[in-house]
Scaffold this motif. Structure first.
Motif, PDB file in Angstrom:
ATOM      1  N   GLY A   1      24.653 -18.643   7.377  1.00  0.00           N
ATOM      2  CA  GLY A   1      24.330 -17.220   7.294  1.00  0.00           C
ATOM      3  C   GLY A   1      25.295 -16.323   8.029  1.00  0.00           C
ATOM      4  O   GLY A   1      25.405 -15.133   7.709  1.00  0.00           O
ATOM      5  N   ASN A   2      26.013 -16.854   9.014  1.00  0.00           N
ATOM      6  CA  ASN A   2      26.933 -16.023   9.786  1.00  0.00           C
ATOM      7  C   ASN A   2      28.390 -16.279   9.431  1.00  0.00           C
ATOM      8  O   ASN A   2      29.295 -15.779  10.106  1.00  0.00           O
ATOM      9  N   ASP A   3      28.669 -17.067   8.388  1.00  0.00           N
ATOM     10  CA  ASP A   3      30.055 -17.339   8.014  1.00  0.00           C
ATOM     11  C   ASP A   3      30.747 -16.079   7.504  1.00  0.00           C
ATOM     12  O   ASP A   3      30.126 -15.220   6.874  1.00  0.00           O
ATOM     13  N   GLY A   4      32.058 -16.016   7.746  1.00  0.00           N
ATOM     14  CA  GLY A   4      32.839 -14.864   7.311  1.00  0.00           C
ATOM     15  C   GLY A   4      33.147 -14.850   5.841  1.00  0.00           C
ATOM     16  O   GLY A   4      33.634 -13.836   5.306  1.00  0.00           O
ATOM     17  N   GLY A   5      32.899 -15.941   5.139  1.00  0.00           N
ATOM     18  CA  GLY A   5      33.174 -16.012   3.709  1.00  0.00           C
ATOM     19  C   GLY A   5      32.840 -17.391   3.183  1.00  0.00           C
ATOM     20  O   GLY A   5      32.208 -18.215   3.857  1.00  0.00           O
ATOM     21  N   ARG A   6      33.288 -17.660   1.957  1.00  0.00           N
ATOM     22  CA  ARG A   6      33.028 -18.928   1.294  1.00  0.00           C
ATOM     23  C   ARG A   6      34.173 -19.893   1.642  1.00  0.00           C
ATOM     24  O   ARG A   6      35.328 -19.621   1.350  1.00  0.00           O
ATOM     25  N   TYR A   7      33.814 -21.016   2.247  1.00  0.00           N
ATOM     26  CA  TYR A   7      34.821 -21.972   2.711  1.00  0.00           C
ATOM     27  C   TYR A   7      35.021 -23.069   1.665  1.00  0.00           C
ATOM     28  O   TYR A   7      34.161 -23.924   1.462  1.00  0.00           O
ATOM     29  N   LEU A   8      36.196 -23.015   0.997  1.00  0.00           N
ATOM     30  CA  LEU A   8      36.558 -24.031   0.016  1.00  0.00           C
ATOM     31  C   LEU A   8      36.935 -25.339   0.696  1.00  0.00           C
ATOM     32  O   LEU A   8      36.616 -26.417   0.198  1.00  0.00           O
ATOM     33  N   GLN A   9      37.614 -25.241   1.826  1.00  0.00           N
ATOM     34  CA  GLN A   9      38.131 -26.425   2.520  1.00  0.00           C
ATOM     35  C   GLN A   9      37.300 -26.716   3.756  1.00  0.00           C
ATOM     36  O   GLN A   9      37.408 -26.049   4.790  1.00  0.00           O
TER      37      GLN A   9
ATOM     38  N   ASN B   1      41.739 -29.016   7.974  1.00  0.00           N
ATOM     39  CA  ASN B   1      41.585 -27.739   8.678  1.00  0.00           C
ATOM     40  C   ASN B   1      40.886 -26.764   7.736  1.00  0.00           C
ATOM     41  O   ASN B   1      41.212 -26.708   6.554  1.00  0.00           O
ATOM     42  N   ARG B   2      39.980 -25.991   8.274  1.00  0.00           N
ATOM     43  CA  ARG B   2      39.156 -25.141   7.413  1.00  0.00           C
ATOM     44  C   ARG B   2      39.990 -24.055   6.723  1.00  0.00           C
ATOM     45  O   ARG B   2      40.965 -23.551   7.269  1.00  0.00           O
ATOM     46  N   MET B   3      39.548 -23.690   5.487  1.00  0.00           N
ATOM     47  CA  MET B   3      40.188 -22.621   4.715  1.00  0.00           C
ATOM     48  C   MET B   3      39.106 -21.827   3.993  1.00  0.00           C
ATOM     49  O   MET B   3      38.263 -22.400   3.297  1.00  0.00           O
ATOM     50  N   MET B   4      39.173 -20.513   4.120  1.00  0.00           N
ATOM     51  CA  MET B   4      38.177 -19.598   3.564  1.00  0.00           C
ATOM     52  C   MET B   4      38.786 -18.805   2.406  1.00  0.00           C
ATOM     53  O   MET B   4      39.932 -18.340   2.495  1.00  0.00           O
ATOM     54  N   ILE B   5      38.025 -18.645   1.341  1.00  0.00           N
ATOM     55  CA  ILE B   5      38.502 -17.840   0.215  1.00  0.00           C
ATOM     56  C   ILE B   5      38.600 -16.376   0.643  1.00  0.00           C
ATOM     57  O   ILE B   5      37.630 -15.790   1.131  1.00  0.00           O
ATOM     58  N   HIS B   6      39.784 -15.795   0.458  1.00  0.00           N
ATOM     59  CA  HIS B   6      39.979 -14.362   0.717  1.00  0.00           C
ATOM     60  C   HIS B   6      39.813 -13.565  -0.563  1.00  0.00           C
ATOM     61  O   HIS B   6      39.103 -12.563  -0.605  1.00  0.00           O
ATOM     62  N   ASP B   7      40.473 -14.011  -1.623  1.00  0.00           N
ATOM     63  CA  ASP B   7      40.267 -13.444  -2.949  1.00  0.00           C
ATOM     64  C   ASP B   7      40.606 -14.532  -3.961  1.00  0.00           C
ATOM     65  O   ASP B   7      40.812 -15.687  -3.588  1.00  0.00           O
ATOM     66  N   ALA B   8      40.672 -14.190  -5.229  1.00  0.00           N
ATOM     67  CA  ALA B   8      40.819 -15.192  -6.282  1.00  0.00           C
ATOM     68  C   ALA B   8      42.096 -16.005  -6.173  1.00  0.00           C
ATOM     69  O   ALA B   8      42.176 -17.128  -6.702  1.00  0.00           O
TER      70      ALA B   8
ATOM     71  N   ALA C   1      42.419 -17.889   3.522  1.00  0.00           N
ATOM     72  CA  ALA C   1      42.725 -17.674   4.937  1.00  0.00           C
ATOM     73  C   ALA C   1      42.578 -19.012   5.646  1.00  0.00           C
ATOM     74  O   ALA C   1      41.593 -19.720   5.452  1.00  0.00           O
ATOM     75  N   CYS C   2      43.559 -19.379   6.477  1.00  0.00           N
ATOM     76  CA  CYS C   2      43.652 -20.748   7.007  1.00  0.00           C
ATOM     77  C   CYS C   2      43.626 -20.768   8.528  1.00  0.00           C
ATOM     78  O   CYS C   2      44.393 -20.051   9.174  1.00  0.00           O
TER      79      CYS C   2
END
Length: 494
Positions: free
Chosen positions: A142-150, A170-177, A181-182
């Motif tokens: 619920g507090n994540d900054g976005g959707r984490y693909l990695q 290492n975690r990676m978050m979707i910024h746009d299509a 963000a890594c």
């Protein structure tokens, strides 16, 4: 050893031992998937396999949660053991010894296979067709900054001169299509390689492989020395190279059986906002900051691709099972190489990797003839040094009458054997991970803080033959009485 060469082979093995729970009911990618995964950790339930995801019906895409989590009492380490080629009922010490044995073997490089035979090339998106939102990437917490693909894939990168390829998680978050963000901490090997590209003023070519064969995330978590290739180490473990295929738009080799491969470049001079996301100590994260941006140039994937997902948080989840297992193995390798009388090592998963348990052979006092605190300091100096010990703030040193993989046994030993006044050996200002919540701001930013070893050894406190003995079932009754009780257990009404 049985080398499972794809995520799908791994899932089939898990199904055979009842460790997969297909979920055909509709489940929302927006928080619901993450909550189900979290609950499965708490109950040590089978790994959830989501097949009907809100907004993605008809796509064939699936999500596998908790791929490296713990299981029920029948085979608690099944997902770890199967990933590393062992039977589902293998114990922790067998797992560690298997990994340590591979450490001294020569690496076996990957085998390049024909593109047409590589499942990861069944679908190819290039240029304007690239769309990260094609996949049912969940918003996990619920507090994540976005959707984490990695959260459970392999970041693959190599040095500009091509001499070293690194495989890491290492975690990676979707910024746009088309961008991610890594999180790339500078001290980690991916950060070391990125710094070399940045020094040249060039973006770093990278491939993100998701849904890879199950051993790869484990070797990606192994603290090999700088310059070592994790894929070669996995080859040594199984006695054969993994299968790889050239990427589409970057000069990298990627796992041929991967479910999804995302290719592109990580900028050296451009950032986007990333975070927060829960991390391995188990607390709600609050940080959001600029991170390097990954510009995607291609995506390839299998038909009906499966995305593995980890819901990081309190123990036990994959941050603990992967890093804990593999770091303990490397520390055991180092301690033995130093000639120390070490029987076994284990990171307590339940401690969120804050407790490293080291067991000495019970005859350590007769073979070393030095006081336990002096030996403890030698052990701490080896264990805390280097990448493997970087994330180990506390060591519990016991004899091998304690099962280091049994948290109940470890807690009992710590509580009853460590002297409260002089049972601690302190190591000030050691290299330290940034994420432990007790650190001061100065310690977190300097990556240095104090560490401690708790001396739970008994052998030099009592004459040989007069040492305290566990009053356990195995020690407290004659063998024939033990066997009679075991044979009649159901007769007693249990």
């Amino acid at each position: 050893m049985k080398h499972l060469r794809s995520l799908r082979e791994f899932i089939s093995e898990l199904e055979e031992v009842g460790e997969v729970q297909p979920i055909d009911a509709e489940v929302d990618w927006n928080l619901e998937i993450g909550a189900v995964i979290r609950r499965s950790y708490d109950l040590r339930a089978p790994a959830p396999l989501f097949t009907n995801i809100t907004g993605y019906q008809g796509s064939g895409f699936r999500v596998l949660g908790a791929p490296g989590g713990l299981s029920g009492s029948a085979h608690p380490l099944a997902r770890i053991a199967l990933s590393l080629g062992l039977s589902a009922d293998a114990g922790g010490q067998e797992i560690i010894e298997t990994v340590v044995a591979a450490r001294d073997k020569p690496g076996i490089p990957p085998v390049v296979v024909d593109r047409d035979s590589a499942p990861c090339k069944q679908n190819v998106m290039l240029g304007e067709d690239v769309d990260l939102f094609r996949f049912p990437t969940p918003l996990i917490h619920g507090n994540d900054g976005g959707r984490y693909l990695q959260t459970y894939g392999m970041n693959i990168a190599k040095t500009p001169d091509g001499s070293w390829t690194n495989w890491s998680v290492n975690r990676m978050m979707i910024h746009d299509a088309k961008t991610l963000a890594c999180l790339i901490p500078a001290p980690q090997h991916l950060g070391v390689i990125r710094a070399q590209w940045a020094e040249r003023g060039e973006p770093m070519p990278v491939a993100l492989a998701l849904g890879v064969e199950p051993g790869l995330p484990f070797v990606g978590a192994y603290p090999l020395p700088e310059g070592a290739d994790e894929a070669h180490f996995l080859g040594a473990l199984f006695g054969e190279g993994i299968e790889v295929v050239p990427a589409e738009t970057v000069d990298l080799l990627v796992p041929a059986t991967a479910e999804i491969v995302v290719e592109g470049h990580i900028a050296f001079d451009e950032t986007v906002m990333e975070g927060p996301m829960n991390e391995y100590p188990g607390y709600n994260a609050t940080d959001r900051s600029p991170k390097p941006v990954f510009h995607v140039t291609a995506i390839t994937h299998r038909h009906d691709a499966i995305l593995p997902v980890v819901a990081a948080g309190p123990p036990v989840e994959e941050d603990h099972t992967l890093s804990g297992t593999m770091h303990a193995a490397e520390i055991l390798h180092k301690l033995r190489a130093a000639g120390l009388p070490v029987s076994s090592t284990w990171f307590s998963y339940e401690s969120a990797m804050h407790w490293l348990i080291i067991a000495l052979r019970s005859d350590w006092h007769e073979t070393t003839a030095i006081p336990s605190n002096d030996l403890a300091r030698k052990i701490g100096e080896v264990a805390f040094e280097g990448k493997a010990g970087y994330g180990a703030p506390k060591i519990l040193l016991v004899e091998d009458d304690i099962d280091v993989t049994d948290v109940d046994d470890v807690v009992w030993a710590f509580a009853t054997r460590a002297h409260p006044e002089h049972g601690e050996v302190h190591f000030p200002a050691e290299p330290h991970v940034q994420l432990s919540v007790y650190l001061s701001e100065a310690e977190a930013h300097s990556y240095r803080a104090g560490k401690v070893l708790y001396n739970c050894l008994l052998a030099d406190l009592f004459p040989n033959g007069d040492r305290p003995v566990k009053g356990s079932f195995a020690n407290g009754w004659p063998q024939d009485v033990q066997q009679r009780v075991l044979d009649r257990w159901r007769e007693y009404g249990y």
